[in-house]
Design an enzyme around this catalytic site. Sequence first.
Site, PDB file in Angstrom:
ATOM      1  N   ARG A 159       0.866  -1.177   0.000  1.00 55.98           N
ATOM      2  CA  ARG A 159       0.000   0.000   0.000  1.00 55.98           C
ATOM      3  C   ARG A 159       0.905   1.231   0.000  1.00 55.98           C
ATOM      4  O   ARG A 159       2.044   1.172   0.470  1.00 55.98           O
ATOM      5  CB  ARG A 159      -0.895   0.019   1.249  1.00 55.98           C
ATOM      6  CG  ARG A 159      -1.837  -1.171   1.362  1.00 55.98           C
ATOM      7  CD  ARG A 159      -2.643  -1.090   2.654  1.00 55.98           C
ATOM      8  NE  ARG A 159      -3.594  -2.186   2.774  1.00 55.98           N
ATOM      9  CZ  ARG A 159      -3.339  -3.344   3.376  1.00 55.98           C
ATOM     10  NH1 ARG A 159      -2.135  -3.539   3.927  1.00 55.98           N
ATOM     11  NH2 ARG A 159      -4.252  -4.290   3.444  1.00 55.98           N
ATOM     12  N   LYS A 182      -2.582  -2.855   7.708  1.00 59.97           N
ATOM     13  CA  LYS A 182      -3.827  -2.443   8.349  1.00 59.97           C
ATOM     14  C   LYS A 182      -4.102  -3.277   9.593  1.00 59.97           C
ATOM     15  O   LYS A 182      -3.888  -4.482   9.611  1.00 59.97           O
ATOM     16  CB  LYS A 182      -4.998  -2.611   7.372  1.00 59.97           C
ATOM     17  CG  LYS A 182      -5.084  -1.521   6.323  1.00 59.97           C
ATOM     18  CD  LYS A 182      -6.351  -1.673   5.498  1.00 59.97           C
ATOM     19  CE  LYS A 182      -6.515  -0.536   4.518  1.00 59.97           C
ATOM     20  NZ  LYS A 182      -7.763  -0.670   3.721  1.00 59.97           N
ATOM     21  N   HIS A 250      -2.828   2.834  -6.013  1.00 59.10           N
ATOM     22  CA  HIS A 250      -3.411   1.622  -5.435  1.00 59.10           C
ATOM     23  C   HIS A 250      -3.677   0.570  -6.509  1.00 59.10           C
ATOM     24  O   HIS A 250      -3.686  -0.634  -6.215  1.00 59.10           O
ATOM     25  CB  HIS A 250      -4.707   1.955  -4.699  1.00 59.10           C
ATOM     26  CG  HIS A 250      -5.136   0.884  -3.737  1.00 59.10           C
ATOM     27  ND1 HIS A 250      -4.380   0.514  -2.633  1.00 59.10           N
ATOM     28  CD2 HIS A 250      -6.224   0.066  -3.724  1.00 59.10           C
ATOM     29  CE1 HIS A 250      -4.992  -0.451  -1.975  1.00 59.10           C
ATOM     30  NE2 HIS A 250      -6.103  -0.744  -2.623  1.00 59.10           N
ATOM     31  N   ARG A 253      -1.056  -2.085  -6.717  1.00 61.12           N
ATOM     32  CA  ARG A 253      -1.192  -3.215  -5.771  1.00 61.12           C
ATOM     33  C   ARG A 253      -2.136  -4.261  -6.361  1.00 61.12           C
ATOM     34  O   ARG A 253      -1.874  -5.465  -6.271  1.00 61.12           O
ATOM     35  CB  ARG A 253      -1.703  -2.685  -4.438  1.00 61.12           C
ATOM     36  CG  ARG A 253      -1.961  -3.722  -3.365  1.00 61.12           C
ATOM     37  CD  ARG A 253      -2.254  -2.993  -2.057  1.00 61.12           C
ATOM     38  NE  ARG A 253      -3.054  -3.773  -1.136  1.00 61.12           N
ATOM     39  CZ  ARG A 253      -2.553  -4.642  -0.260  1.00 61.12           C
ATOM     40  NH1 ARG A 253      -1.262  -4.872  -0.216  1.00 61.12           N
ATOM     41  NH2 ARG A 253      -3.356  -5.281   0.581  1.00 61.12           N
ATOM     42  N   HIS A 276      -4.087  -9.591   3.548  1.00 63.02           N
ATOM     43  CA  HIS A 276      -5.531  -9.644   3.738  1.00 63.02           C
ATOM     44  C   HIS A 276      -5.874 -10.553   4.905  1.00 63.02           C
ATOM     45  O   HIS A 276      -5.353 -11.669   5.002  1.00 63.02           O
ATOM     46  CB  HIS A 276      -6.222 -10.178   2.475  1.00 63.02           C
ATOM     47  CG  HIS A 276      -6.235  -9.190   1.346  1.00 63.02           C
ATOM     48  ND1 HIS A 276      -6.452  -9.560   0.034  1.00 63.02           N
ATOM     49  CD2 HIS A 276      -6.060  -7.848   1.336  1.00 63.02           C
ATOM     50  CE1 HIS A 276      -6.415  -8.481  -0.728  1.00 63.02           C
ATOM     51  NE2 HIS A 276      -6.176  -7.436   0.032  1.00 63.02           N
ATOM     52  N   TYR A 285      -9.778 -11.137  -6.835  1.00 66.40           N
ATOM     53  CA  TYR A 285      -8.876 -11.166  -7.986  1.00 66.40           C
ATOM     54  C   TYR A 285      -9.188 -12.329  -8.916  1.00 66.40           C
ATOM     55  O   TYR A 285      -8.874 -12.262 -10.104  1.00 66.40           O
ATOM     56  CB  TYR A 285      -7.422 -11.214  -7.516  1.00 66.40           C
ATOM     57  CG  TYR A 285      -7.048  -9.964  -6.771  1.00 66.40           C
ATOM     58  CD1 TYR A 285      -6.855  -8.764  -7.455  1.00 66.40           C
ATOM     59  CD2 TYR A 285      -6.940  -9.944  -5.386  1.00 66.40           C
ATOM     60  CE1 TYR A 285      -6.556  -7.599  -6.779  1.00 66.40           C
ATOM     61  CE2 TYR A 285      -6.633  -8.782  -4.712  1.00 66.40           C
ATOM     62  CZ  TYR A 285      -6.446  -7.612  -5.410  1.00 66.40           C
ATOM     63  OH  TYR A 285      -6.158  -6.455  -4.737  1.00 66.40           O
TER      64      TYR A 285
END
Length: 310
Positions: A159, A182, A250, A253, A276, A285
């Site tokens: 990120r 995150k 972004h 990514r 994730h 994806y």
Amino acid sequence: MISPALTDALGRWLDHTRAIDGAADNTVKAYQTDVLAFLAFISEHHGGAEGLGPLSKLTISDMRAWMAHERSRGVAARSLARMLSAVKSFYKWLAAREGFDASAVLMARAPKYQKKLPRPLAEEAAAKLLDTIELQHETPWVAARDVAVITLLYGCGLRISEALGLAGEDAPLPEVLRIVGKGGKERIVPVIHRARDAVRLYTELCPYELEAGKPLFRGVRGGALQPAIVQKVMARTRMQLGLPATATPHALRHSFATHLLNAGGDLRAIQELLGHASLNTTQVYTAVDTARLMEVYQRAHPRANESEKN
């Protein structure tokens, strides 16, 4: 008007999500905004200050009235679903501490919306972008800096906040980076040779001392490089190459993940590389890849458009 007791409860819940759940500051601010908007509506809807007692008696009708109000203000279905998720999380936490039934709120259904698929760049476009970034600035060290940052986004799937969060002690980059993403989730990311070389060149040319504890990537005046600068560099580059507006930092990514998947990468391994928490997030994806395959099929298969000819 919201009662002091409820304001205090909201503050404690936000502290909980930050400390226990590891929510990022931006996430906590978004939760606060969403829940405060909900509580303000409920207070007005019931005609007075809303304390803990009345809040425990909310009904499905109250929830529907709130959601109808938000939609009438032009709030999109996707945004309303996010707001409802924050409200449910707060209400569930509050119910557990105050000992009341949260079913009415938790049963409220989020509005349906079409999930937007990531818009990755084609592999050829990503390669051209990496080769063109350095042309956006005449100062050699600034051009090298921009190449280094963009290469980390695409080559390592970082990120933008993670790339700009690197510090002086992280250079020279090792073969693997320990990234805290995150929610404080930590992951190990391999660093491709091109990214290590790009960062090394930047550090050799940078006129500022890149000491430990200070940002690795610097602005022209020596302060921390801001995301807006990276976004502007991307905007200029995509205009030069004729790429769509979806070619953002972004999107690199997303391109990293999609290109790995296209090359036969394992979905769980890609999940780990991206950081994730849920495989469901990474599975988007596969939908991107399927959409691409269907486009190729429609264009190339000799029988795909047979019905149109008949």
